[in-house]
Design a protein around this motif. Structure first.
Motif, PDB file in Angstrom:
ATOM      1  N   ASP A 230       0.836  -1.192   0.000  1.00  0.00           N
ATOM      2  CA  ASP A 230       0.000   0.000   0.000  1.00  0.00           C
ATOM      3  C   ASP A 230       0.877   1.250   0.000  1.00  0.00           C
ATOM      4  OD1 ASP A 230       0.680   0.651   2.731  1.00  0.00           O
ATOM      5  OD2 ASP A 230      -0.942  -0.613   3.458  1.00  0.00           O
ATOM      6  N   PHE A 231       0.215   2.383  -0.241  1.00  0.00           N
ATOM      7  CA  PHE A 231       0.898   3.675  -0.327  1.00  0.00           C
ATOM      8  C   PHE A 231       0.212   4.641   0.625  1.00  0.00           C
ATOM      9  CE2 PHE A 231       1.240   1.437  -4.314  1.00  0.00           C
ATOM     10  CZ  PHE A 231       2.598   1.512  -4.605  1.00  0.00           C
ATOM     11  N   GLU A 232       1.013   5.540   1.212  1.00  0.00           N
ATOM     12  CA  GLU A 232       0.484   6.355   2.303  1.00  0.00           C
ATOM     13  C   GLU A 232       1.234   7.675   2.392  1.00  0.00           C
ATOM     14  OE1 GLU A 232      -0.101   5.660   7.155  1.00  0.00           O
ATOM     15  OE2 GLU A 232       1.305   4.448   5.995  1.00  0.00           O
ATOM     16  N   MET A 233       0.508   8.710   2.813  1.00  0.00           N
ATOM     17  CA  MET A 233       1.118   9.991   3.147  1.00  0.00           C
ATOM     18  C   MET A 233       0.910  10.233   4.625  1.00  0.00           C
ATOM     19  SD  MET A 233       0.316  13.798   1.602  1.00  0.00           S
ATOM     20  CE  MET A 233      -1.395  13.851   2.148  1.00  0.00           C
ATOM     21  N   GLU A 234       1.974  10.630   5.331  1.00  0.00           N
ATOM     22  CA  GLU A 234       1.884  10.990   6.729  1.00  0.00           C
ATOM     23  C   GLU A 234       2.423  12.408   6.908  1.00  0.00           C
ATOM     24  OE1 GLU A 234       4.097   8.206   9.043  1.00  0.00           O
ATOM     25  OE2 GLU A 234       2.686   6.553   8.722  1.00  0.00           O
ATOM     26  N   TYR A 235       1.889  13.101   7.899  1.00  0.00           N
ATOM     27  CA  TYR A 235       2.381  14.437   8.223  1.00  0.00           C
ATOM     28  C   TYR A 235       2.590  14.508   9.722  1.00  0.00           C
ATOM     29  CZ  TYR A 235       2.752  19.555   8.146  1.00  0.00           C
ATOM     30  OH  TYR A 235       3.192  20.850   8.275  1.00  0.00           O
ATOM     31  N   GLU A 236       3.843  14.604  10.140  1.00  0.00           N
ATOM     32  CA  GLU A 236       4.210  14.615  11.553  1.00  0.00           C
ATOM     33  C   GLU A 236       4.413  16.055  12.005  1.00  0.00           C
ATOM     34  OE1 GLU A 236       7.666  12.171  11.911  1.00  0.00           O
ATOM     35  OE2 GLU A 236       6.717  10.447  10.924  1.00  0.00           O
ATOM     36  N   VAL A 237       3.743  16.434  13.103  1.00  0.00           N
ATOM     37  CA  VAL A 237       3.736  17.833  13.544  1.00  0.00           C
ATOM     38  C   VAL A 237       3.847  17.905  15.064  1.00  0.00           C
ATOM     39  CG1 VAL A 237       2.363  18.619  11.576  1.00  0.00           C
ATOM     40  CG2 VAL A 237       1.206  17.858  13.652  1.00  0.00           C
ATOM     41  N   SER A 238       4.039  19.116  15.572  1.00  0.00           N
ATOM     42  CA  SER A 238       4.056  19.338  17.016  1.00  0.00           C
ATOM     43  C   SER A 238       2.767  19.997  17.508  1.00  0.00           C
ATOM     44  CB  SER A 238       5.257  20.209  17.400  1.00  0.00           C
ATOM     45  OG  SER A 238       5.235  21.434  16.696  1.00  0.00           O
ATOM     46  N   ASN A 239       2.019  20.647  16.589  1.00  0.00           N
ATOM     47  CA  ASN A 239       0.769  21.314  16.941  1.00  0.00           C
ATOM     48  C   ASN A 239      -0.382  20.647  16.197  1.00  0.00           C
ATOM     49  OD1 ASN A 239      -1.456  23.448  16.312  1.00  0.00           O
ATOM     50  ND2 ASN A 239      -0.333  24.346  18.028  1.00  0.00           N
ATOM     51  N   TYR A 240      -1.333  20.079  16.949  1.00  0.00           N
ATOM     52  CA  TYR A 240      -2.399  19.283  16.335  1.00  0.00           C
ATOM     53  C   TYR A 240      -3.266  20.110  15.398  1.00  0.00           C
ATOM     54  CZ  TYR A 240      -6.199  15.913  15.930  1.00  0.00           C
ATOM     55  OH  TYR A 240      -7.134  15.032  15.434  1.00  0.00           O
ATOM     56  N   GLN A 241      -3.814  21.225  15.884  1.00  0.00           N
ATOM     57  CA  GLN A 241      -4.769  22.000  15.086  1.00  0.00           C
ATOM     58  C   GLN A 241      -4.123  22.571  13.824  1.00  0.00           C
ATOM     59  OE1 GLN A 241      -4.540  22.258  18.446  1.00  0.00           O
ATOM     60  NE2 GLN A 241      -6.512  21.287  18.945  1.00  0.00           N
ATOM     61  N   GLU A 242      -2.954  23.162  13.978  1.00  0.00           N
ATOM     62  CA  GLU A 242      -2.267  23.746  12.826  1.00  0.00           C
ATOM     63  C   GLU A 242      -1.875  22.665  11.824  1.00  0.00           C
ATOM     64  OE1 GLU A 242       0.890  27.203  12.762  1.00  0.00           O
ATOM     65  OE2 GLU A 242       1.907  25.298  13.157  1.00  0.00           O
TER      66      GLU A 242
END
Length: 203
Positions: free
Chosen positions: A155-167
């Motif tokens: 499968d193929f996937e995009m992830e976005y890792e952040v420190s601020n949930y809402q933003e």
């Protein structure tokens, strides 16, 4: 932290969306990703025979990245996941693959027993997942494009890792809209792995 083991904890906040192959390649093109930009990592997954970790929303894995092995326990948190990481040796990793030996001693074994009531001796190895990954800095976070292979499935996937949930959520949804990618309910890798594993066990 418990014990004298090399370990640390962190909160992981990430957003994810399953992609079609066409969407994956389009994003690679848009961000000017080349084949040599990808690196490989391998995850080995563990649970009890009754999938007690899965049932309580937790996950246990060993990740090999380069020549480094890290044992990680993921637990639900108010926002994202609480990750506990424990460095292990190759011999310790090999020992966890042997049926009946269970989880090695350390801070993660202590958490499983004290907080979840799961004995280290009940932990079993269920299989591995290999990912080809590229990481792209994006608006203060880390955009990740993954191609994963497990149990004769890809499968193929995009992830976005952040420190601020809402933003981070807003940036993630904006990126999906910009590339005309529908929002899809997406389980994490270990959940997708176990969905296929359980299906195979029931065949």
């Amino acid at each position: 932290m418990r014990g004298n083991y090399m370990s640390h904890q962190e909160i992981e906040i990430e957003f994810k969306n399953i992609l079609t192959f066409e969407e994956f390649t389009a994003l690679c093109s848009s961000f000017q990703v080349h084949p040599e930009d990808f690196f490989s990592q391998e995850n080995h997954y563990f649970d009890t025979e009754k999938f007690e970790l899965k049932e309580c929303g937790c996950a246990l894995r060993i990740r090999k990245k380069g020549n480094i092995y890290t044992l990680t326990l993921k637990q639900p948190a108010n926002e994202g996941l609480l990750e506990t990481h424990q460095s292990i040796t190759e011999d310790e990793k090999a020992g966890m693959f042997d049926e009946g030996l269970g989880l090695i001693p350390g801070v993660i074994a202590d958490i499983l027993k004290d907080e979840l009531g799961i004995e280290a001796s009940n932990i079993r190895y269920f299989g591995s997942l290999k990912t080809n990954r590229v990481e792209i800095p994006y608006k203060g976070g880390l955009l990740v494009l993954d191609e994963s292979h497990y149990l004769q499935t890809s499968d193929f996937e995009m992830e976005y890792e952040v420190s601020n949930y809402q933003e981070g959520q807003q940036f993630f949804y904006d990126l999906l809209r910009e590339h005309h990618i529908p929002i899809r309910e997406t389980k994490n890798k270990i959940a997708r792995f176990y969905d296929v594993k359980v299906c195979r066990l029931n065949e």
